[in-house]
Enzyme design. Sequence first.
Site, mmCIF file in Angstrom:
data_model
loop_
_atom_site.group_PDB
_atom_site.id
_atom_site.type_symbol
_atom_site.label_atom_id
_atom_site.label_comp_id
_atom_site.label_asym_id
_atom_site.label_seq_id
_atom_site.Cartn_x
_atom_site.Cartn_y
_atom_site.Cartn_z
ATOM 1 N N TYR A 1 -34.767 109.342 134.946
ATOM 2 C CA TYR A 1 -35.455 108.214 134.660
ATOM 3 C C TYR A 1 -35.876 107.750 136.246
ATOM 4 O O TYR A 1 -35.510 106.568 136.396
ATOM 5 C CB TYR A 1 -34.454 107.112 133.949
ATOM 6 N N SER B 1 -38.681 108.382 139.545
ATOM 7 C CA SER B 1 -39.994 108.083 139.925
ATOM 8 C C SER B 1 -41.012 108.480 138.451
ATOM 9 O O SER B 1 -41.533 108.070 137.946
ATOM 10 C CB SER B 1 -40.411 109.099 141.093
ATOM 11 N N ARG C 1 -27.194 110.504 132.797
ATOM 12 C CA ARG C 1 -25.716 110.361 132.943
ATOM 13 C C ARG C 1 -25.697 108.921 133.149
ATOM 14 O O ARG C 1 -26.533 108.277 133.298
ATOM 15 C CB ARG C 1 -25.194 111.194 134.159
ATOM 16 N N HIS D 1 -43.300 119.928 137.285
ATOM 17 C CA HIS D 1 -43.666 120.778 138.274
ATOM 18 C C HIS D 1 -43.114 122.113 138.010
ATOM 19 O O HIS D 1 -42.143 122.206 137.323
ATOM 20 C CB HIS D 1 -43.006 120.267 139.619
ATOM 21 N N GLU E 1 -53.369 100.747 158.699
ATOM 22 C CA GLU E 1 -54.814 100.789 158.117
ATOM 23 C C GLU E 1 -55.232 102.113 157.568
ATOM 24 O O GLU E 1 -56.116 102.170 157.001
ATOM 25 C CB GLU E 1 -55.703 100.565 159.569
HETATM 26 N N1 LIG Z 1 -41.850 112.100 142.239
HETATM 27 C C1 LIG Z 1 -43.048 112.367 141.819
HETATM 28 O O1 LIG Z 1 -43.823 111.498 141.653
HETATM 29 C C2 LIG Z 1 -43.449 113.765 141.318
HETATM 30 C C3 LIG Z 1 -42.345 114.607 140.923
HETATM 31 N N2 LIG Z 1 -42.714 115.591 140.217
HETATM 32 C C4 LIG Z 1 -41.630 116.404 139.490
HETATM 33 O O2 LIG Z 1 -41.001 115.575 138.434
HETATM 34 C C5 LIG Z 1 -39.490 115.891 138.549
HETATM 35 C C6 LIG Z 1 -38.907 114.704 138.532
HETATM 36 O O3 LIG Z 1 -38.721 114.495 140.147
HETATM 37 P P1 LIG Z 1 -38.740 112.822 140.432
HETATM 38 O O4 LIG Z 1 -39.340 111.853 139.353
HETATM 39 O O5 LIG Z 1 -39.107 112.758 141.844
HETATM 40 O O6 LIG Z 1 -37.174 112.523 140.436
HETATM 41 P P2 LIG Z 1 -36.239 111.354 140.974
HETATM 42 O O7 LIG Z 1 -35.324 111.937 141.967
HETATM 43 O O8 LIG Z 1 -36.937 110.261 141.158
HETATM 44 O O9 LIG Z 1 -35.157 111.214 139.603
HETATM 45 C C7 LIG Z 1 -34.303 111.718 139.348
HETATM 46 C C8 LIG Z 1 -33.742 111.114 137.838
HETATM 47 O O10 LIG Z 1 -32.811 112.302 137.418
HETATM 48 C C9 LIG Z 1 -31.553 111.727 137.114
HETATM 49 N N3 LIG Z 1 -30.407 112.444 137.573
HETATM 50 C C10 LIG Z 1 -29.927 113.107 138.392
HETATM 51 N N4 LIG Z 1 -28.973 113.838 138.359
HETATM 52 C C11 LIG Z 1 -28.542 113.840 137.243
HETATM 53 C C12 LIG Z 1 -27.580 114.466 136.459
HETATM 54 N N5 LIG Z 1 -26.675 115.415 136.669
HETATM 55 N N6 LIG Z 1 -27.547 114.043 135.262
HETATM 56 C C13 LIG Z 1 -28.368 113.311 134.417
HETATM 57 N N7 LIG Z 1 -29.572 112.568 135.204
HETATM 58 C C14 LIG Z 1 -29.337 112.936 136.700
HETATM 59 C C15 LIG Z 1 -31.496 110.531 138.084
HETATM 60 O O11 LIG Z 1 -30.660 109.433 137.437
HETATM 61 P P3 LIG Z 1 -29.253 108.833 138.460
HETATM 62 O O12 LIG Z 1 -29.763 107.338 138.767
HETATM 63 O O13 LIG Z 1 -28.073 108.969 137.341
HETATM 64 O O14 LIG Z 1 -28.914 109.776 139.912
HETATM 65 C C16 LIG Z 1 -32.715 110.133 138.239
HETATM 66 O O15 LIG Z 1 -33.106 109.206 137.085
HETATM 67 C C17 LIG Z 1 -39.518 116.957 139.661
HETATM 68 O O16 LIG Z 1 -39.646 118.366 138.927
HETATM 69 C C18 LIG Z 1 -40.608 116.793 140.559
HETATM 70 O O17 LIG Z 1 -41.059 117.991 141.300
HETATM 71 C C19 LIG Z 1 -44.189 115.983 139.839
HETATM 72 C C20 LIG Z 1 -44.977 115.151 140.257
HETATM 73 C C21 LIG Z 1 -44.834 113.946 141.202
HETATM 74 MG MG LIG Z 2 -44.623 118.017 144.214
#
Ligand SMILES: NC(=O)C1=CN([C@@H]2O[C@H](COP(=O)(O)OP(=O)(O)OC[C@H]3O[C@@H](n4cnc5c(N)ncnc54)[C@H](OP(=O)(O)O)[C@@H]3O)[C@@H](O)[C@H]2O)C=CC1
Ligand SMILES: [Mg+2]
Length: 343
Positions: free
Chosen positions: A25, A27, A48, A107, A230
């Site tokens: 949950y 980005s 978690r 991704h 800018e």
């Molecule tokens: N960022 C982006 O805009 C983009 C991302 N992607 C892809 O989307 C995917 C997600 O990336 P992104 O959104 O950046 O990830 P983030 O780092 O923003 O979010 C990660 C989430 O995973 C949870 N998490 C981490 N470790 C665990 C665990 N052990 N058990 C349960 N939950 C866990 C975190 O919760 P907690 O608070 O508990 O740590 C958090 O909610 C990737 O594959 C990325 O390449 C694709 C396009 C764009």
């Molecule tokens: Mg990327």
Amino acid sequence: MTKVLYNNNINEEVLQSKKIAIIGYGSQGHAHALNLKESGFDVVVGLRKGRSWDKAVEDGVDVKSVADASKEADVIMILLPDEYQPSIYKEAIEPNLEAGNALVFAHGFNIHFNQIVPPADVDVFLVAPKGPGHLVRRTYEEGAGVPALYGIFQDATGQATDVALAYAKGIGAGRAGILETSFQEETETDLFGEQAVLCGGTSALVKAGFETLVEAGYQPEVAYFECLHELKLIVDLLYEGGLENMRHSISDTAEWGDFMSGPRIVDEDTKARMKEVLSDIQTGKFAQGWILENQANRPRYAAIKKAESEHQIEKVGRELRELMPFVKQKAINKKEVVSNDSN
Ligand SMILES: NC(=O)C1=CN([C@@H]2O[C@H](COP(=O)(O)OP(=O)(O)OC[C@H]3O[C@@H](n4cnc5c(N)ncnc54)[C@H](OP(=O)(O)O)[C@@H]3O)[C@@H](O)[C@H]2O)C=CC1
Ligand SMILES: [Mg+2]
Ligand SMILES: CC[C@](O)(C(C)=O)C(=O)O
Ligand SMILES: [Mg+2]
């Protein structure tokens, strides 16, 4: 021209009878979960306990452990950080997969580089928004959307394409355009784009411009406004109407300077280095380095991140943005949705 699909080309019925688990949950996760829910789909979030869990509960989303959410869902979208996906998949998702389920990615990294190997009896596809998750959410709320790519790795049910398109429509991508890709193309172009242009190239360009002005004795605040602040206003013009729209709005003097000096900054040597970056992605060299860095607990990542946050452009920017509440309000507080300190 490649076929681009929009809402009116897509029937979302196939997804209406299915339960969708959004694992993570952050980005992307919060954007997919909330957009799909508001598009009328049945969503559960897998997490978690921690900051993201609390945020999801606060947002009114149904939250369960990764294992429980995966178990009850038909469609499982993995929106965990790429580097943690393989171990969490092995431990909590794979044991709960049933034949006919769909395993989905935003991704292609872990499938393309063989870090996750799914069973043959599930659908595997990607729906990859071409934009940051917080903008996937913000644009959806504004009635717009971020374009997305979809690609099928495995079609065990014969329904993978229909489900992928319905999912993409559900997150709002059908308002902006949905294109077909492969895991290889998405993985390689996404990594290249973020390294060479969108994030790496832009950060390096902004910092080099700022440093050049400050080292020449100009005020850091002026350099910040000129080279970073800018940029957003110029990029808005690019986004709305391409290079010609940007060039229409700037002065003729700026346009002449663009034609004369731009190619002196980004020249054939730069392009040759871009090709090296692309080659490292294609051969798996970049992926290997990132996987090993994580196995070593990210020593270089942590050191570079610390040094970057202490760069003068960041210090000056923090001070100036304090005085621009309209900018500050828009800032994305990633810590609100992600508790992992290293993210
Ligand atoms: N960022 C982006 O805009 C983009 C991302 N992607 C892809 O989307 C995917 C997600 O990336 P992104 O959104 O950046 O990830 P983030 O780092 O923003 O979010 C990660 C989430 O995973 C949870 N998490 C981490 N470790 C665990 C665990 N052990 N058990 C349960 N939950 C866990 C975190 O919760 P907690 O608070 O508990 O740590 C958090 O909610 C990737 O594959 C990325 O390449 C694709 C396009 C764009
Ligand atoms: Mg990327
Ligand atoms: C540009 C970075 C990105 O690829 C994205 C937001 O699309 C990412 O991995 O975060
Ligand atoms: Mg991307």
